[in-house]
Design a protein around this motif. Structure first.
Motif, PDB file in Angstrom:
ATOM      1  N   LYS A  32      -8.587  33.030 -41.941  1.00 17.68           N
ATOM      2  CA  LYS A  32      -7.278  33.019 -41.305  1.00 17.68           C
ATOM      3  C   LYS A  32      -6.780  31.574 -41.361  1.00 17.68           C
ATOM      4  N   ILE A  33      -5.831  31.309 -42.235  1.00 10.55           N
ATOM      5  CA  ILE A  33      -5.316  29.957 -42.410  1.00 10.55           C
ATOM      6  C   ILE A  33      -4.450  29.618 -41.204  1.00 10.55           C
ATOM      7  N   ASP A  34      -4.805  28.528 -40.519  1.00  9.84           N
ATOM      8  CA  ASP A  34      -4.073  28.162 -39.302  1.00  9.84           C
ATOM      9  C   ASP A  34      -3.342  26.829 -39.401  1.00  9.84           C
ATOM     10  N   HIS A  35      -3.502  26.114 -40.494  1.00  6.72           N
ATOM     11  CA  HIS A  35      -2.806  24.839 -40.647  1.00  6.72           C
ATOM     12  C   HIS A  35      -2.785  24.474 -42.130  1.00  6.72           C
ATOM     13  N   THR A  36      -1.657  24.007 -42.599  1.00  9.07           N
ATOM     14  CA  THR A  36      -1.535  23.601 -44.003  1.00  9.07           C
ATOM     15  C   THR A  36      -0.807  22.270 -44.086  1.00  9.07           C
ATOM     16  N   VAL A  37      -0.635  21.779 -45.286  1.00 12.89           N
ATOM     17  CA  VAL A  37       0.077  20.513 -45.462  1.00 12.89           C
ATOM     18  C   VAL A  37       1.556  20.641 -45.130  1.00 12.89           C
ATOM     19  N   VAL A  38       2.073  21.858 -44.977  1.00 20.00           N
ATOM     20  CA  VAL A  38       3.484  22.014 -44.617  1.00 20.00           C
ATOM     21  C   VAL A  38       3.752  21.340 -43.274  1.00 20.00           C
ATOM     22  N   GLU A  39       2.869  21.576 -42.308  1.00 23.91           N
ATOM     23  CA  GLU A  39       3.045  20.956 -40.998  1.00 23.91           C
ATOM     24  C   GLU A  39       2.974  19.435 -41.104  1.00 23.91           C
ATOM     25  N   GLU A  40       2.037  18.944 -41.911  1.00 25.37           N
ATOM     26  CA  GLU A  40       1.910  17.495 -42.090  1.00 25.37           C
ATOM     27  C   GLU A  40       3.137  16.918 -42.783  1.00 25.37           C
ATOM     28  N   ALA A  41       3.663  17.631 -43.758  1.00 30.29           N
ATOM     29  CA  ALA A  41       4.872  17.166 -44.450  1.00 30.29           C
ATOM     30  C   ALA A  41       6.022  17.032 -43.458  1.00 30.29           C
ATOM     31  N   ARG A  42       6.163  18.003 -42.586  1.00 28.72           N
ATOM     32  CA  ARG A  42       7.216  17.943 -41.557  1.00 28.72           C
ATOM     33  C   ARG A  42       7.046  16.718 -40.671  1.00 28.72           C
ATOM     34  N   LYS A  43       5.825  16.517 -40.191  1.00 27.75           N
ATOM     35  CA  LYS A  43       5.552  15.396 -39.287  1.00 27.75           C
ATOM     36  C   LYS A  43       5.894  14.058 -39.931  1.00 27.75           C
ATOM     37  N   GLN A  44       5.657  13.955 -41.246  1.00 27.04           N
ATOM     38  CA  GLN A  44       5.854  12.689 -41.952  1.00 27.04           C
ATOM     39  C   GLN A  44       7.213  12.602 -42.639  1.00 27.04           C
ATOM     40  N   GLY A  45       8.053  13.618 -42.478  1.00 28.76           N
ATOM     41  CA  GLY A  45       9.368  13.604 -43.106  1.00 28.76           C
ATOM     42  C   GLY A  45       9.324  13.748 -44.620  1.00 28.76           C
ATOM     43  N   LYS A  46       8.293  14.400 -45.129  1.00 26.06           N
ATOM     44  CA  LYS A  46       8.119  14.592 -46.578  1.00 26.06           C
ATOM     45  C   LYS A  46       8.755  15.897 -47.023  1.00 26.06           C
ATOM     46  N   ARG A  47       8.983  16.028 -48.318  1.00 25.15           N
ATOM     47  CA  ARG A  47       9.520  17.238 -48.949  1.00 25.15           C
ATOM     48  C   ARG A  47       8.435  17.838 -49.837  1.00 25.15           C
ATOM     49  N   ILE A  48       8.517  19.127 -50.080  1.00 27.15           N
ATOM     50  CA  ILE A  48       7.508  19.839 -50.874  1.00 27.15           C
ATOM     51  C   ILE A  48       8.162  20.504 -52.077  1.00 27.15           C
ATOM     52  N   VAL A  49       7.496  20.392 -53.229  1.00 28.02           N
ATOM     53  CA  VAL A  49       7.889  21.113 -54.443  1.00 28.02           C
ATOM     54  C   VAL A  49       6.754  22.090 -54.742  1.00 28.02           C
ATOM     55  N   PRO A  50       6.941  23.378 -54.448  1.00 25.25           N
ATOM     56  CA  PRO A  50       5.883  24.351 -54.733  1.00 25.25           C
ATOM     57  C   PRO A  50       5.793  24.597 -56.244  1.00 25.25           C
ATOM     58  N   VAL A  51       4.569  24.616 -56.773  1.00 26.09           N
ATOM     59  CA  VAL A  51       4.406  24.841 -58.207  1.00 26.09           C
ATOM     60  C   VAL A  51       3.518  26.040 -58.538  1.00 26.09           C
ATOM     61  N   CYS A  52       2.637  26.438 -57.644  1.00 30.10           N
ATOM     62  CA  CYS A  52       1.828  27.627 -57.947  1.00 30.10           C
ATOM     63  C   CYS A  52       2.619  28.866 -57.536  1.00 30.10           C
ATOM     64  N   SER A  53       2.332  29.979 -58.160  1.00 31.24           N
ATOM     65  CA  SER A  53       3.110  31.195 -57.931  1.00 31.24           C
ATOM     66  C   SER A  53       3.051  31.650 -56.471  1.00 31.24           C
ATOM     67  N   TYR A  54       1.919  31.475 -55.825  1.00 30.25           N
ATOM     68  CA  TYR A  54       1.797  31.880 -54.423  1.00 30.25           C
ATOM     69  C   TYR A  54       2.702  31.023 -53.541  1.00 30.25           C
ATOM     70  N   ALA A  55       2.652  29.717 -53.733  1.00 32.71           N
ATOM     71  CA  ALA A  55       3.487  28.813 -52.923  1.00 32.71           C
ATOM     72  C   ALA A  55       4.964  29.079 -53.175  1.00 32.71           C
ATOM     73  N   ILE A  56       5.349  29.272 -54.424  1.00 30.12           N
ATOM     74  CA  ILE A  56       6.751  29.565 -54.747  1.00 30.12           C
ATOM     75  C   ILE A  56       7.203  30.818 -54.006  1.00 30.12           C
ATOM     76  N   HIS A  57       6.377  31.852 -54.045  1.00 27.08           N
ATOM     77  CA  HIS A  57       6.704  33.105 -53.358  1.00 27.08           C
ATOM     78  C   HIS A  57       6.867  32.884 -51.856  1.00 27.08           C
ATOM     79  N   GLN A  58       5.975  32.114 -51.254  1.00 29.94           N
ATOM     80  CA  GLN A  58       6.046  31.870 -49.817  1.00 29.94           C
ATOM     81  C   GLN A  58       7.320  31.116 -49.439  1.00 29.94           C
TER      82      GLN A  58
END
Length: 71
Positions: A32-58
């Motif tokens: 059960k995934i409870d924490h990912t880099v998405v939360e860390e990106a938010r905290k640090q004011g970073k942006r994300i470029v999803p490249v794997c098919s799963y991340a793109i879908h999410q």
């Protein structure tokens, strides 16, 4: 890049620098995934470029991720 498994955490390393991770709670044969880099990106004011098919879908599926999506 190297994937390293630690207690309840999967960590992606570039040389020795952590570049991504997710933490999870293990229940039998389920993670059960409870924490990912998405939360860390938010905290640090970073942006994300999803490249794997799963991340793109999410990112396409969840409006709540749009604030960190670099489009």
């Amino acid at each position: 890049m190297k994937l390293e498994m630690r207690k309840n955490r999967a960590i992606l390393l570039d040389d020795k620098k952590v570049v991504g991770y997710c933490s999870y709670v293990e229940e039998g044969d389920v993670w059960k995934i409870d924490h990912t880099v998405v939360e860390e990106a938010r905290k640090q004011g970073k942006r994300i470029v999803p490249v794997c098919s799963y991340a793109i879908h999410q990112f396409e599926k969840h409006e709540s991720l749009q604030d960190v999506l670099k489009g």
